[in-house]
Design an enzyme around this catalytic site. Structure first.
Site, PDB file in Angstrom:
ATOM      1  N   CYS A   1       0.912  -1.304  -0.034  1.00  0.00           N
ATOM      2  CA  CYS A   1      -0.127  -0.075  -0.202  1.00  0.00           C
ATOM      3  C   CYS A   1       0.921   1.215  -0.038  1.00  0.00           C
ATOM      4  O   CYS A   1       1.897   1.099   0.590  1.00  0.00           O
ATOM      5  CB  CYS A   1      -0.801   0.145   1.132  1.00  0.00           C
ATOM      6  SG  CYS A   1      -1.743  -1.480   1.444  1.00  0.00           S
TER       7      CYS A   1
ATOM      8  N   LYS B   1       5.377  -3.810  -5.854  1.00  0.00           N
ATOM      9  CA  LYS B   1       6.426  -3.803  -6.023  1.00  0.00           C
ATOM     10  C   LYS B   1       7.317  -3.740  -4.674  1.00  0.00           C
ATOM     11  O   LYS B   1       8.491  -4.442  -4.828  1.00  0.00           O
ATOM     12  CB  LYS B   1       6.830  -2.313  -6.457  1.00  0.00           C
ATOM     13  CG  LYS B   1       8.289  -1.750  -6.717  1.00  0.00           C
ATOM     14  CD  LYS B   1       8.875  -2.693  -7.916  1.00  0.00           C
ATOM     15  CE  LYS B   1      10.206  -2.169  -8.467  1.00  0.00           C
ATOM     16  NZ  LYS B   1      10.808  -3.050  -9.338  1.00  0.00           N
TER      17      LYS B   1
END
Length: 608
Positions: A2, A603
């Site tokens: 997040c 990522k």
């Protein structure tokens, strides 16, 4: 995972919040939202899916508040719906969160017994109600947060916005990164410096357990024990230009083509180019002669860099080397000897499993080196020694340039270990350094095969399964190739050591299965040719990645032979990775996939 952003601005903050969330898209997400203070009232806007859906909500009636928080969510608890999107809020407080609250069920049950009503499936909403329970009992916002934090188990970064407090943000972190940005009459919170890049380059990173009370004029940071602490403020080094696509269609394409430059930059940091020797920019606090075993831990692509490095450490330095997926390292109870070496590899420097592995190794008395792309990251700060990759910000979820730079650093370190252990003469070291110095030029030459690969990708795009094979250092590269293809094109793919073909994978071979064979002309080339013949005999379509000598000696029918520049065998993965990356990229483009933000992936994986 997040992404978090918070702003106390001099004017309306909604555009800055959205722009910062745009820069956090690379972390991966499936919903987005923001909250601003409109007078004394907290107003939320949230949307499932891409950020453009949130922007559509904001277009006709944008909020005008000067204080706000924003979030991109990667679902962990609850489906990716608008009701589960952040911020979560009560009448008095809104919160955004990265991480996992492990004891949220027991806290939720307690809060529900006391009358709290929940509107989502998330663990985060518990935090809003917990803080709100203290506010309703007369606590100040600062005291309410301070009382709540010790009750939260797990890893988290949090940002809070409070009703009727347009000059207050509170941030907190434990096991998940959070940065404070300092502007002129403004203050910012962000998951990383990339989120804040155009707003400020002056950043303070909170340390584990810290929480901060921010106004436009002040920034007070508290440690976990509640005492005021001082944290270093530095220039982030992240330019807004570095997080721009330039003239490329995707960040991944840009980052693939940046590899000759960043590889050269990384090498220059670790070599005395004129003297043709390794020259690390720091003194390691141990002698490689005292190291009996190296333990490498990493996740995903970084773990394949570790597997390639294992060959280098064992061949060059004659030093035994284990490679573990970081999520398994702590649990297999391997006998670790105090004084040996652990190397952890992470692009972000925040990977939760890798950070836990680092802490485990330190607890066992191992020396620790981190190979990270963010030298201000938690892993870097907690390592005994840091060897940064100089790849620059990597925005595409699928790692490319960071992988190459990780290999560069590990290759240099293997040469240093071999020289220190007396396994290389000065002439040998000089020769290996010359080979490394050639790599950026060879990468640039390898990029010239892109038109061939773009055509090939249109064929691969129709495949249901693709196999990758390799031997020696090409075996981990086969695993990396399969990972790249599956994560961005969504085609099922598997990588194997070529010698394992007849032990199972050969059952998959037929006329519909492309087989990518990574085979520089080296000491195992003939054995790899035997495996190709087995594939050809069963109708498999072979894509051979080799050099001119290999192309002439293979004597096997191929769908396509991709010829790379000839090079000495020591560091071939640094160059042979290029067509592997290009094939994954162009196949994903041909299939219309979201290359930079593939589904379900993040990522920076900051939860275990």
């Amino acid at each position: 995972m997040c992404g978090i952003v918070g702003i106390l601005g001099r004017g309306p903050v909604v555009d800055k919040l959205v722009a910062s969330l745009r820069r956090l898209e690379y972390r991966g997400y499936d919903s987005a939202g923001l909250a601003t203070l409109e007078g004394v009232r907290i107003e939320r806007r949230r949307a499932e899916g891409k950020l453009r859906n949130l922007e559509e909500q904001l277009r006709y009636c944008p909020p005008s508040g000067h204080a706000g928080i924003g979030h991109t969510r990667w679902a962990t608890h609850g489906k990716p719906t608008e009701s589960n999107a952040h911020p979560h809020a009560t009448e008095n407080v809104a919160v955004v969160h990265n991480g996992i609250i492990e004891n949220f069920r027991e806290l939720r049950a307690e809060l529900e017994r006391n009358g709290a009503g929940f509107n989502s499936e998330t663990d985060t909403e518990v935090v809003a109600h917990l803080v709100d329970s203290y506010l309703k009992n007369g606590y100040s916002p600062q005291d309410a947060v301070q009382a709540s934090l010790p009750r939260l188990r797990g890893a988290f970064a949090l940002a809070f916005l409070f009703k009727a407090n347009d000059d207050l943000l509170i941030g907190a972190c434990k096991g998940s990164p959070l940065a404070i940005g300092h502007g002129r009459g403004e203050v910012y919170l962000g998951s990383d410096a990339i989120a804040l890049a155009p707003l400020t380059d002056t950043v303070t990173y909170l340390e584990d357990g810290d929480w901060a009370v921010l106004t436009r004029a002040t920034c007070v940071i508290y440690g976990a024990d509640g005492s005021i602490v001082q944290r270093e403020t530095s220039k982030s080094g992240v330019s807004a230009l570095l997080v721009d696509k330039a003239n490329y269609r995707h960040f991944m394409a840009k980052e693939i083509h940046e590899q000759p430059t960043v590889a050269g930059k990384t090498l220059a940091h670790y070599l005395d180019v004129a003297a043709k020797r390794v020259a690390l920019p720091l003194a390691l606090p141990f002698d490689f002669n005292c190291i009996q075993r190296i333990s490498i831990t990493a996740c995903g692509t970084a773990s394949y860099a570790g597997h390639i490095a294992k060959y280098w450490f064992e061949r060059l330095a004659r030093l035994p080397c284990d490679v573990d997926v970081a999520s398994e390292f702590r649990y297999r109870e391997a006998p670790l000897r105090r004084g040996d070496l652990a190397i952890v590899i992470s692009q972000s420097g925040e990977t939760a499993d890798t950070l836990a592995a680092l802490r485990y190794a330190k607890g066992k008395g191992l020396h620790t080196i981190s190979v990270v792309n963010v030298p201000t990251s938690t892993i870097a700060r907690e390592s005994e020694s840091v060897l940064p990759t100089l790849a620059g910000p990597e925005i595409g979820v699928a790692s490319t340039k960071a992988f190459i730079c990780q290999l560069m650093v590990l290759g240099v370190l293997a040469v240093r270990a071999a020289k220190e252990r007396g396994k290389l003469s000065e002439i040998d070291e000089s020769q290996l350094v010359r080979e490394l110095i050639e790599v950026p030029r060879l990468i640039a030459a390898a990029l010239l095969v892109e038109p061939q690969i773009e055509k090939l990708a249109r064929y691969i795009a129709g495949a249901r399964t693709v196999l990758y094979l390799g031997r020696g250092t090409s075996a981990p590269l086969a695993l990396e190739g399969a990972l790249k293809l599956k994560e961005i094109s969504y085609i099922h793919s598997e990588g194997y050591a070529a010698g394992e073909l007849k032990h199972g994978p050969i059952a998959l071979i037929d006329e519909a299965v492309p087989v990518v064979v990574i085979a520089p002309y080296d000491e195992v080339f003939e054995k790899t040719v035997s495996n190709m013949q087995e594939v050809a005999a069963r109708g498999g379509k072979i894509i051979l990645i080799t050099d001119a000598k290999g192309a002439s000696e293979a004597m096997v029918d191929t769908l396509l032979t991709i010829v790379l520049p000839a090079m000495v065998a020591s560091f071939t993965p640094l160059v042979y990775a290029i067509p592997v990356q290009l094939l994954a990229y162009h196949t994903a483009v041909a299939r219309g996939a979201d290359v930079d933000q593939p589904r379900n992936l993040a990522k920076s994986v900051t939860v275990e």
